[in-house]
Write a protein that holds these residues in place. Structure first.
Motif, PDB file in Angstrom:
ATOM      1  N   ASP A   3       1.124  -1.113   0.533  1.00 27.07           N
ATOM      2  CA  ASP A   3      -0.039  -0.168   0.242  1.00 27.07           C
ATOM      3  C   ASP A   3       1.348   1.301  -0.133  1.00 27.07           C
ATOM      4  OD1 ASP A   3      -2.010  -1.649   0.010  1.00 27.07           O
ATOM      5  OD2 ASP A   3      -2.919  -1.753   1.914  1.00 27.07           O
ATOM      6  N   ILE A   4      -0.036   2.117  -0.570  1.00 26.28           N
ATOM      7  CA  ILE A   4       1.371   3.653  -0.582  1.00 26.28           C
ATOM      8  C   ILE A   4       0.181   4.523   0.087  1.00 26.28           C
ATOM      9  CG2 ILE A   4       1.817   5.706  -1.996  1.00 26.28           C
ATOM     10  CD1 ILE A   4       2.196   4.210  -3.876  1.00 26.28           C
ATOM     11  N   ARG A   5       0.633   5.857   0.846  1.00 24.89           N
ATOM     12  CA  ARG A   5      -0.269   6.601   2.030  1.00 24.89           C
ATOM     13  C   ARG A   5       0.132   7.755   0.797  1.00 24.89           C
ATOM     14  NH1 ARG A   5       2.451   6.488   6.306  1.00 24.89           N
ATOM     15  NH2 ARG A   5       3.624   8.748   6.994  1.00 24.89           N
ATOM     16  N   GLU A  25      -0.883   0.133  -4.008  1.00 29.92           N
ATOM     17  CA  GLU A  25       0.121   0.508  -4.869  1.00 29.92           C
ATOM     18  C   GLU A  25      -0.623   0.359  -6.819  1.00 29.92           C
ATOM     19  OE1 GLU A  25       3.644  -1.386  -3.908  1.00 29.92           O
ATOM     20  OE2 GLU A  25       3.505  -2.789  -4.899  1.00 29.92           O
ATOM     21  N   GLN A  26      -0.952  -0.835  -6.161  1.00 29.82           N
ATOM     22  CA  GLN A  26      -1.438  -0.998  -7.786  1.00 29.82           C
ATOM     23  C   GLN A  26      -3.367  -0.367  -8.357  1.00 29.82           C
ATOM     24  OE1 GLN A  26       0.191  -3.023 -10.280  1.00 29.82           O
ATOM     25  NE2 GLN A  26       1.668  -3.009  -8.542  1.00 29.82           N
ATOM     26  N   ILE A  27      -3.574   0.625  -8.012  1.00 30.77           N
ATOM     27  CA  ILE A  27      -4.789   1.297  -8.050  1.00 30.77           C
ATOM     28  C   ILE A  27      -4.108   2.240  -9.144  1.00 30.77           C
ATOM     29  CG2 ILE A  27      -3.890   3.189  -6.796  1.00 30.77           C
ATOM     30  CD1 ILE A  27      -7.372   2.808  -6.388  1.00 30.77           C
ATOM     31  N   ASN A  28      -5.263   2.214 -10.033  1.00 30.36           N
ATOM     32  CA  ASN A  28      -4.963   2.797 -11.403  1.00 30.36           C
ATOM     33  C   ASN A  28      -5.304   3.264 -11.403  1.00 30.36           C
ATOM     34  OD1 ASN A  28      -7.529   3.552 -12.736  1.00 30.36           O
ATOM     35  ND2 ASN A  28      -7.807   0.757 -13.092  1.00 30.36           N
ATOM     36  N   LEU A  29      -4.765   5.081 -12.328  1.00 30.97           N
ATOM     37  CA  LEU A  29      -5.262   6.593 -11.973  1.00 30.97           C
ATOM     38  C   LEU A  29      -6.874   7.048 -12.308  1.00 30.97           C
ATOM     39  CD1 LEU A  29      -1.876   8.529 -13.653  1.00 30.97           C
ATOM     40  CD2 LEU A  29      -2.095   7.157 -11.243  1.00 30.97           C
ATOM     41  N   LYS A  77       1.709   2.837  -8.270  1.00 28.85           N
ATOM     42  CA  LYS A  77       2.669   2.605  -8.038  1.00 28.85           C
ATOM     43  C   LYS A  77       3.983   3.016  -8.770  1.00 28.85           C
ATOM     44  CE  LYS A  77       5.951  -1.454  -7.221  1.00 28.85           C
ATOM     45  NZ  LYS A  77       5.558  -3.101  -7.694  1.00 28.85           N
ATOM     46  N   ALA A  78       3.486   2.986 -10.065  1.00 28.01           N
ATOM     47  CA  ALA A  78       4.170   3.705 -11.595  1.00 28.01           C
ATOM     48  C   ALA A  78       3.928   5.825 -10.960  1.00 28.01           C
ATOM     49  CB  ALA A  78       4.423   3.188 -12.966  1.00 28.01           C
ATOM     50  N   MET A  79       4.001   5.409 -11.351  1.00 28.80           N
ATOM     51  CA  MET A  79       3.647   7.255 -10.919  1.00 28.80           C
ATOM     52  C   MET A  79       3.991   7.583  -9.459  1.00 28.80           C
ATOM     53  SD  MET A  79       1.730  10.641 -12.318  1.00 28.80           S
ATOM     54  CE  MET A  79       1.054  10.069 -12.762  1.00 28.80           C
ATOM     55  N   ALA A  80       3.991   7.222  -8.445  1.00 22.51           N
ATOM     56  CA  ALA A  80       4.747   6.844  -7.014  1.00 22.51           C
ATOM     57  C   ALA A  80       6.321   6.866  -7.490  1.00 22.51           C
ATOM     58  CB  ALA A  80       4.156   6.292  -6.160  1.00 22.51           C
ATOM     59  N   ALA A  81       6.719   6.425  -8.224  1.00 20.26           N
ATOM     60  CA  ALA A  81       8.504   5.493  -8.728  1.00 20.26           C
ATOM     61  C   ALA A  81       8.979   7.186  -9.294  1.00 20.26           C
ATOM     62  CB  ALA A  81       8.223   4.745  -8.863  1.00 20.26           C
ATOM     63  N   THR A 107       6.108   4.369   0.990  1.00 15.99           N
ATOM     64  CA  THR A 107       5.469   3.161  -0.084  1.00 15.99           C
ATOM     65  C   THR A 107       5.648   1.767   0.268  1.00 15.99           C
ATOM     66  OG1 THR A 107       7.369   3.560  -0.750  1.00 15.99           O
ATOM     67  CG2 THR A 107       5.494   4.526  -1.821  1.00 15.99           C
ATOM     68  N   GLY A 108       5.020   0.844  -0.204  1.00 17.57           N
ATOM     69  CA  GLY A 108       5.785  -0.447   0.462  1.00 17.57           C
ATOM     70  C   GLY A 108       4.737  -0.706   1.906  1.00 17.57           C
ATOM     71  N   LEU A 109       4.278  -0.169   2.568  1.00 19.35           N
ATOM     72  CA  LEU A 109       3.163  -0.777   3.700  1.00 19.35           C
ATOM     73  C   LEU A 109       2.956  -1.891   3.530  1.00 19.35           C
ATOM     74  CD1 LEU A 109       1.448   3.057   4.295  1.00 19.35           C
ATOM     75  CD2 LEU A 109       3.224   2.287   5.153  1.00 19.35           C
ATOM     76  N   GLU A 110       2.455  -2.480   4.611  1.00 16.38           N
ATOM     77  CA  GLU A 110       2.167  -3.971   4.773  1.00 16.38           C
ATOM     78  C   GLU A 110       0.802  -3.591   3.817  1.00 16.38           C
ATOM     79  OE1 GLU A 110       1.290  -6.987   7.563  1.00 16.38           O
ATOM     80  OE2 GLU A 110       2.492  -5.272   8.519  1.00 16.38           O
ATOM     81  N   LYS A 111       0.212  -4.951   3.127  1.00 11.79           N
ATOM     82  CA  LYS A 111      -1.690  -4.952   2.763  1.00 11.79           C
ATOM     83  C   LYS A 111      -2.044  -4.497   4.346  1.00 11.79           C
ATOM     84  CE  LYS A 111      -3.165  -8.212   1.423  1.00 11.79           C
ATOM     85  NZ  LYS A 111      -3.716  -9.245   0.765  1.00 11.79           N
ATOM     86  N   ALA A 112      -3.536  -3.269   3.901  1.00  8.15           N
ATOM     87  CA  ALA A 112      -3.914  -2.983   4.716  1.00  8.15           C
ATOM     88  C   ALA A 112      -5.568  -3.919   3.844  1.00  8.15           C
ATOM     89  CB  ALA A 112      -4.054  -1.549   5.208  1.00  8.15           C
ATOM     90  N   ASP A 113      -6.051  -3.980   5.255  1.00  9.99           N
ATOM     91  CA  ASP A 113      -7.552  -4.364   5.119  1.00  9.99           C
ATOM     92  C   ASP A 113      -8.497  -3.781   6.451  1.00  9.99           C
ATOM     93  OD1 ASP A 113      -9.778  -5.162   4.247  1.00  9.99           O
ATOM     94  OD2 ASP A 113      -9.922  -7.015   5.525  1.00  9.99           O
ATOM     95  N   PRO A 114      -9.926  -2.713   5.740  1.00 11.59           N
ATOM     96  CA  PRO A 114      -9.171  -2.374   4.494  1.00 11.59           C
ATOM     97  C   PRO A 114      -8.926  -1.741   3.953  1.00 11.59           C
ATOM     98  CG  PRO A 114     -12.039  -1.260   6.529  1.00 11.59           C
ATOM     99  CD  PRO A 114     -10.450  -2.264   6.638  1.00 11.59           C
TER     100      PRO A 114
END
Length: 233
Positions: A3-5, A25-29, A77-81, A107-114
Motif C-alpha cells: 500500500d501507499i499513503r 499501490e496497484q490502483i490505476n489513476l 505505483k509507477a507514478m509514485a516511482a 510506499t511499501g506499506l504492509e497490505k491493509a484491510d480494508p
C-alpha cells in the motif's frame, strides 16, 4: 501487493483543505481519481487530469491540445516511482480549475484491510461550480457575515448554509465501503471456509446416518445397495 499513503492538498485554500488516505499501490489513476472525488467531497461531474514530470493522464478528448495517456492504463505505483520528490498534480474541473497537490508520504506499506481507507484531513470541500478559489473565498466571507455580493449569491444557492470547517469523517468512511469491496480485500480468504463448512457438515451427517443403519465401511455399503437392487428387480 503493498500500500501507499498519500496526502491530498487543495491548492490555494487557506486554511488548507486536505485529506490523507492509504491506497493499494496497484490502483490505476482512474480509480484514484474516483477515490479523490469521494474523500474530498467532489461530485465527479467534470473532467480531470493527472500530471507527473510533464506527462498527462486522464480521459482523452478532441479538445485537448497535448497528448494525454489513458488514466485507466497507468498505475499509482509507477507514478509514485517517477514523481519528483514524491509529488505530482491532479486537477479537477478545468473551468473552476481545482488544483490538488498529491504527496507520496510512504510506499511499501504492509497490505491493509480494508483498503483504500481514509486516515485524516481538515476543512470542508468547496461546492461545485462556484468559480474556483475566488468563489470559494467569497463564499467563506459571506458565511462569516461579510457583505460580499458574489459570496452572498453563492451562499443563497446553498440555502444559506456553509461551514468551511465541517468534515464528516464517518460519512467519508461510509462512502468508501463499496470502494473497498471493489478491491476484494474484505472477503479474501474467507470464502473458502464458508464453502467448505457445509460440505464437511453434509459428510458428517451422511456418516452418522450410515452408522445408524449398521453400515461401517464401503463393503457393507455396496452389499446394502446390491440387496436393494435385487429387491426391486
Amino acid at each position: 501487493m503493498a500500500d501507499i499513503r498519500l496526502r491530498i492538498e487543495l491548492l490555494g485554500t487557506d486554511p488548507l483543505v486536505w485529506r490523507r488516505v492509504v491506497v493499494p499501490e496497484q490502483i490505476n489513476l482512474h480509480r484514484l481519481h474516483e477515490l479523490i472525488q469521494d474523500v474530498m467531497g467532489w461530485a465527479d461531474c467534470h473532467l480531470y487530469e493527472f500530471e507527473c514530470n510533464g506527462r498527462f493522464y486522464g480521459e482523452p478528448d478532441e479538445w485537448s491540445d497535448r497528448p494525454i495517456a489513458l488514466a485507466r492504463n497507468a498505475k499509482l505505483k509507477a507514478m509514485a516511482a517517477r514523481a519528483k520528490e514524491g509529488v505530482f498534480q491532479y486537477i479537477y474541473d478545468f473551468g473552476d480549475g481545482w488544483e490538488h497537490r498529491l504527496v507520496v508520504e510512504e510506499t511499501g506499506l504492509e497490505k491493509a484491510d480494508p483498503c483504500p481507507r481514509f486516515i485524516d484531513g481538515a476543512m470542508a470541500c468547496p461546492p461545485e461550480d462556484i468559480g474556483g478559489i475566488p468563489g470559494y473565498a467569497a463564499l467563506k466571507a459571506a458565511a462569516t457575515g461579510e457583505q460580499d455580493e458574489h459570496g452572498q449569491y453563492l451562499l443563497e444557492s446553498l440555502d444559506g448554509e456553509f461551514d468551511p470547517e465541517a468534515l464528516d469523517e464517518a460519512e467519508i468512511a461510509d462512502i468508501l465501503v463499496p470502494f473497498q469491496a471493489g478491491f476484494r480485500r474484505l472477503g479474501e480468504g474467507a470464502c473458502e471456509p464458508r464453502q467448505a463448512l457445509p460440505q464437511q457438515s453434509q459428510s458428517l451427517d451422511m456418516e452418522q446416518s450410515l452408522k445408524a443403519q449398521g453400515i461401517h465401511n464401503i463393503e457393507e455399503l455396496m452389499e446394502t445397495l446390491q440387496e436393494e437392487i435385487d429387491k426391486n428387480r
